[in-house]
Design a protein around this motif. Structure first.
Motif, PDB file in Angstrom:
ATOM      1  N   VAL A   1       0.869  -1.219  -0.182  1.00 11.09           N
ATOM      2  CA  VAL A   1      -0.026   0.073  -0.048  1.00 11.09           C
ATOM      3  C   VAL A   1       0.872   1.289   0.062  1.00 11.09           C
ATOM      4  CG1 VAL A   1      -1.728   1.319   1.269  1.00 11.09           C
ATOM      5  CG2 VAL A   1      -1.869  -1.356   1.183  1.00 11.09           C
ATOM      6  N   LEU A   2       0.404   2.244  -0.717  1.00 11.64           N
ATOM      7  CA  LEU A   2       1.114   3.501  -0.856  1.00 11.64           C
ATOM      8  C   LEU A   2       0.242   4.527  -0.432  1.00 11.64           C
ATOM      9  CD1 LEU A   2       3.694   5.260  -1.577  1.00 11.64           C
ATOM     10  CD2 LEU A   2       2.643   5.525  -3.983  1.00 11.64           C
ATOM     11  N   VAL A   3       0.471   5.327   0.633  1.00  6.81           N
ATOM     12  CA  VAL A   3      -0.308   6.614   0.732  1.00  6.81           C
ATOM     13  C   VAL A   3       0.618   7.780   0.068  1.00  6.81           C
ATOM     14  CG1 VAL A   3      -1.029   8.170   2.669  1.00  6.81           C
ATOM     15  CG2 VAL A   3      -1.038   5.522   3.014  1.00  6.81           C
ATOM     16  N   LEU A   4      -0.072   8.525  -0.680  1.00 10.08           N
ATOM     17  CA  LEU A   4       0.563   9.875  -1.273  1.00 10.08           C
ATOM     18  C   LEU A   4       0.096  10.950  -0.374  1.00 10.08           C
ATOM     19  CD1 LEU A   4       0.172   9.394  -5.149  1.00 10.08           C
ATOM     20  CD2 LEU A   4       2.329   9.149  -3.864  1.00 10.08           C
ATOM     21  N   GLY A   5       0.810  11.628   0.217  1.00 10.54           N
ATOM     22  CA  GLY A   5       0.797  12.876   0.900  1.00 10.54           C
ATOM     23  C   GLY A   5       1.175  12.631   2.301  1.00 10.54           C
ATOM     24  N   ASP A   6       2.137  13.514   2.743  1.00 12.11           N
ATOM     25  CA  ASP A   6       2.413  13.234   4.226  1.00 12.11           C
ATOM     26  C   ASP A   6       1.829  14.553   4.996  1.00 12.11           C
ATOM     27  OD1 ASP A   6       3.889  15.721   3.304  1.00 12.11           O
ATOM     28  OD2 ASP A   6       5.831  14.970   3.619  1.00 12.11           O
TER      29      ASP A   6
ATOM     30  N   GLN B   1      -0.798  10.912   7.027  1.00  8.78           N
ATOM     31  CA  GLN B   1      -0.310  10.413   8.207  1.00  8.78           C
ATOM     32  C   GLN B   1      -1.177   9.319   8.968  1.00  8.78           C
ATOM     33  OE1 GLN B   1       2.903  11.119   9.790  1.00  8.78           O
ATOM     34  NE2 GLN B   1       3.603  12.663   8.563  1.00  8.78           N
ATOM     35  N   LEU B   2      -2.528   9.807   9.150  1.00 10.03           N
ATOM     36  CA  LEU B   2      -3.488   8.939   9.739  1.00 10.03           C
ATOM     37  C   LEU B   2      -3.983   7.767   8.956  1.00 10.03           C
ATOM     38  CD1 LEU B   2      -5.875  11.885  11.274  1.00 10.03           C
ATOM     39  CD2 LEU B   2      -4.270  10.446  12.441  1.00 10.03           C
ATOM     40  N   CYS B   3      -3.971   7.959   7.729  1.00  5.46           N
ATOM     41  CA  CYS B   3      -4.337   6.830   6.783  1.00  5.46           C
ATOM     42  C   CYS B   3      -3.035   5.935   7.073  1.00  5.46           C
ATOM     43  CB  CYS B   3      -4.605   7.359   5.371  1.00  5.46           C
ATOM     44  SG  CYS B   3      -5.943   8.307   5.165  1.00  5.46           S
ATOM     45  N   ALA B   4      -2.009   6.281   6.801  1.00  4.20           N
ATOM     46  CA  ALA B   4      -0.879   5.179   6.872  1.00  4.20           C
ATOM     47  C   ALA B   4      -0.732   4.573   8.229  1.00  4.20           C
ATOM     48  CB  ALA B   4       0.508   6.136   6.680  1.00  4.20           C
ATOM     49  N   GLN B   5      -1.018   5.283   9.209  1.00  2.21           N
ATOM     50  CA  GLN B   5      -0.945   4.629  10.549  1.00  2.21           C
ATOM     51  C   GLN B   5      -2.491   3.551  10.627  1.00  2.21           C
ATOM     52  OE1 GLN B   5      -0.141   6.324  14.377  1.00  2.21           O
ATOM     53  NE2 GLN B   5       0.276   8.004  13.636  1.00  2.21           N
ATOM     54  N   ALA B   6      -3.569   3.818  10.114  1.00  6.24           N
ATOM     55  CA  ALA B   6      -4.540   3.396  10.362  1.00  6.24           C
ATOM     56  C   ALA B   6      -4.407   1.776   9.392  1.00  6.24           C
ATOM     57  CB  ALA B   6      -6.195   4.017   9.826  1.00  6.24           C
ATOM     58  N   LEU B   7      -3.800   2.066   8.107  1.00  4.08           N
ATOM     59  CA  LEU B   7      -3.644   1.022   7.241  1.00  4.08           C
ATOM     60  C   LEU B   7      -2.528   0.093   7.666  1.00  4.08           C
ATOM     61  CD1 LEU B   7      -3.942   3.130   3.944  1.00  4.08           C
ATOM     62  CD2 LEU B   7      -5.453   1.262   4.832  1.00  4.08           C
TER      63      LEU B   7
ATOM     64  N   LEU C   1       4.724   5.484   2.995  1.00  2.92           N
ATOM     65  CA  LEU C   1       4.261   6.884   2.895  1.00  2.92           C
ATOM     66  C   LEU C   1       5.204   7.870   2.005  1.00  2.92           C
ATOM     67  CD1 LEU C   1       1.962   8.971   4.201  1.00  2.92           C
ATOM     68  CD2 LEU C   1       3.723   9.394   5.694  1.00  2.92           C
ATOM     69  N   ALA C   2       4.579   8.419   0.995  1.00  2.00           N
ATOM     70  CA  ALA C   2       5.433   9.267   0.358  1.00  2.00           C
ATOM     71  C   ALA C   2       4.961  10.660   0.490  1.00  2.00           C
ATOM     72  CB  ALA C   2       5.337   8.827  -1.178  1.00  2.00           C
ATOM     73  N   GLY C   3       6.062  11.800   0.480  1.00  2.00           N
ATOM     74  CA  GLY C   3       5.596  13.009   0.692  1.00  2.00           C
ATOM     75  C   GLY C   3       6.948  13.895   0.375  1.00  2.00           C
ATOM     76  N   ARG C   4       6.910  15.080   0.608  1.00  2.00           N
ATOM     77  CA  ARG C   4       7.915  16.129   0.364  1.00  2.00           C
ATOM     78  C   ARG C   4       8.587  16.639   1.423  1.00  2.00           C
ATOM     79  NH1 ARG C   4       4.984  19.241  -4.620  1.00  2.00           N
ATOM     80  NH2 ARG C   4       4.758  17.556  -6.254  1.00  2.00           N
ATOM     81  N   HIS C   5       8.248  16.296   2.642  1.00  2.00           N
ATOM     82  CA  HIS C   5       8.920  17.062   3.890  1.00  2.00           C
ATOM     83  C   HIS C   5       9.516  16.036   4.826  1.00  2.00           C
ATOM     84  CE1 HIS C   5       4.957  18.976   2.370  1.00  2.00           C
ATOM     85  NE2 HIS C   5       5.559  20.152   2.408  1.00  2.00           N
ATOM     86  N   PRO C   6      10.825  15.967   4.827  1.00  2.00           N
ATOM     87  CA  PRO C   6      11.444  15.040   5.632  1.00  2.00           C
ATOM     88  C   PRO C   6      11.013  15.100   7.113  1.00  2.00           C
ATOM     89  CG  PRO C   6      12.930  16.557   4.172  1.00  2.00           C
ATOM     90  CD  PRO C   6      11.400  16.993   4.028  1.00  2.00           C
ATOM     91  N   ALA C   7      10.731  16.462   7.684  1.00  2.00           N
ATOM     92  CA  ALA C   7      10.315  16.466   9.114  1.00  2.00           C
ATOM     93  C   ALA C   7       8.863  15.611   8.942  1.00  2.00           C
ATOM     94  CB  ALA C   7      10.221  17.837   9.534  1.00  2.00           C
ATOM     95  N   LYS C   8       7.995  15.734   8.394  1.00  2.00           N
ATOM     96  CA  LYS C   8       6.880  15.166   8.421  1.00  2.00           C
ATOM     97  C   LYS C   8       6.984  13.531   8.158  1.00  2.00           C
ATOM     98  CE  LYS C   8       4.295  18.448   6.243  1.00  2.00           C
ATOM     99  NZ  LYS C   8       2.812  18.679   5.721  1.00  2.00           N
TER     100      LYS C   8
ATOM    101  N   THR D   1       9.051   5.540   4.729  1.00  2.00           N
ATOM    102  CA  THR D   1       8.869   6.371   4.103  1.00  2.00           C
ATOM    103  C   THR D   1       9.525   6.823   2.831  1.00  2.00           C
ATOM    104  OG1 THR D   1      10.296   7.755   5.536  1.00  2.00           O
ATOM    105  CG2 THR D   1       8.224   7.765   6.237  1.00  2.00           C
ATOM    106  N   LEU D   2       9.192   7.473   1.943  1.00  2.00           N
ATOM    107  CA  LEU D   2       9.660   7.886   0.588  1.00  2.00           C
ATOM    108  C   LEU D   2       9.607   9.215   0.373  1.00  2.00           C
ATOM    109  CD1 LEU D   2       8.173   4.780  -1.288  1.00  2.00           C
ATOM    110  CD2 LEU D   2      10.374   5.025  -0.520  1.00  2.00           C
TER     111      LEU D   2
END
Lengths: 322, 322
Positions: free
Chosen positions: B161-166, B171-177, B186-193, B204-205
């Motif tokens: 499963v891939l969640v697009l958007g950090d 974040q909640l979808c990734a944890q629930a899934l 989980l793919a996103g553009r914000h290293p801190a998130k 994370t990606l």
């Protein structure tokens, strides 16, 4: 051999080299080929295909390159248009139509059926029972695509289903779905075409007769128009299913917020299983005879193609029998 | 009462009349409210809403207008934001969130939770266990939306499963899934998130680390960007599922031919079940403490709203406790 070729324009080539079947492939002598909307889209740039188009056919197996345990040689056949690698997980599951290295007859990396001869893996072929004419056999491919809907999604016998689009594919989808006993409505703009469906016991609707409420459990988008999807989203109930059948060369702007708010399932649907299609043609459960608009001899194939490109045309067949 | 009002601009109203609970409704004294991306979209014209926004809250039940068999009065609660008619087939199935005459807290026809008081049907309310803080309770609503994914579709324990958007919802979808034991990226553009998700054991990606192949069984589009859907279609396997979570005010041009060719299921997904969300918050199966970016007192609510409108902001809370 004689072949229709698309390489920017559609033309008749009298001297196209006959294709050579690879190991495991059959050489097919085409009897009748059909012109599909996808072929018309190809001439508008869809998928960048160049070569011999055509993926709807009835043919005779001239030879199989290799063993022929099913005894196909000499038989009249129809067949699946996706030729897989034969080795991947999709091919192992009998789903070569999703193999990532597939070629597709007349659509992707493989010359098609609008020619005197074509090739396909022998494992793709399904014998055509005697009860099915050469002309009707051409419909096995689009009818398989109609049966793909019930292959992918559950349609209950008391569901309300709407098919949007009274063209060839819409007509076949409506007939195939009506076999479930679901209450199937077919909506279109052409009274003569709606009358064909009505003669098969399907409820038909002109655009101004569409319900204002959103009552359909499933809406099948088979209009071939960019606006069809948004129309479907306005007619399906919350949590219902919209089946998307149209493949279009161009993208259209669309607002998918209703899909999220109403939790619609949008189901992309393409090629389907040939077994049920051939059985339904043989038993008469689905009738295709009224869907033929014209049959052209192969020498007038360019004219046939032009005819098929006119909006609202039913099935145009190209006859390669001598 | 004190309330945030949107009527073209966002402003603080110190003298907003307190809402009156209709029969069967509860009067809620709001403790903490959250700002959601949907609220930000509303200030950009989404759904044409005007009034008090806000649909994420922890509150105390001040009173119930009518019988209170569940003994809610005085309890700390969270609750479903859709108020159905109570009489239709959807409401009878407990799915008032699809009732065609529903109002929606702070979104559609009903003032929301960014105020000292709000009203909701008593049947929408779920008591909040002591283990869950006021602040964490605000996440029950978006976490319920995350659990809506497994409510709608099967996720196998070995699926990819891939969640697009950090952002918050991603974040909640990734944890629930990840609770299903599926292999969740989980793919996103914000290293801190991304680091927040990584601390919960989620792979994370960054964008340049996304696989070139299409290997995911499910892709959840939670970017909130118009281009997210086309990106998701390029990453999901044939016959896979794309879950669409973003609701955007504007339509974007898109080419859905890949959806048809690869027979993707596109699943619109919105509000979800509160029971599992509250249980997961109470047990610690899902952690939301790191997702709070800032807490503003109610008097600085306009500032809070402006902060939340900045791209990339995590959860902004508005504190109505004295």
């Amino acid at each position: 051999m004689k072949a229709i070729v698309f390489d920017g324009t559609v033309r008749l080539d009298q001297e196209r080299p006959r294709p050579e079947p690879l190991p495991g492939e059959a050489l097919l002598r085409v009897l009748v080929a059909g012109v599909c909307n996808t072929d018309v889209e190809i001439t508008r740039g869809y998928l960048g295909f160049a070569g011999v188009p055509g993926h709807e056919f009835t043919a005779v197996v001239e030879a199989v390159n290799g063993p022929d345990p099913a005894g196909l040689t000499g038989q009249r056949v129809v067949g699946g248009i996706n030729a897989g690698c034969g080795a991947c997980a999709w091919c192992a599951r009998g789903l070569s139509r999703h193999c990532s290295s597939r070629t597709v007859l007349g659509i992707l990396g493989r010359d098609g059926a609008m020619a005197e001869y074509a090739t396909l893996p022998a494992s793709n072929l399904v014998p055509l029972p005697e009860a099915v004419t050469d002309e009707a056999g051409v419909f096995a491919e689009p009818l398989a695509a109609a049966f793909e809907i019930t292959e992918q999604a559950h349609v209950g016998p008391d569901d309300r289903v709407l098919v949007l689009g009274d063209g060839k594919l819409g007509q076949l989808c409506a007939q195939a779905l009506a076999l479930t006993q679901a209450r199937v409505d077919l909506a279109g703009r052409h009274p003569a075409k709606l009358a064909l469906a009505a003669s098969r016991g399907i409820q038909t609707l002109m655009p101004d007769q569409l319900p204002s409420g959103r009552l359909y459990d499933m809406v099948v988008e088979a209009t071939g128009r960019p606006g069809g999807l948004m129309q479907a989203l306005g007619l399906v109930r919350p949590r219902g299913i919209v089946v998307l059948k149209s493949t279009l060369a161009a993208g259209a702007p669309m607002n998918l917020a209703p899909l999220v708010i109403d939790e619609i399932t949008l189901l992309g649907s393409r090629c389907g299983p040939f077994g049920p299609a051939v059985r339904a043609l043989a038993s008469g459960a689905v009738d295709v005879t009224t869907l033929v608009e014209a049959v052209y001899p192969a020498d007038r194939a360019v004219e046939a193609f032009a005819h098929a490109s006119q909006p609202g045309t039913l099935k145009i067949l190209i006859d390669f029998r001598v």
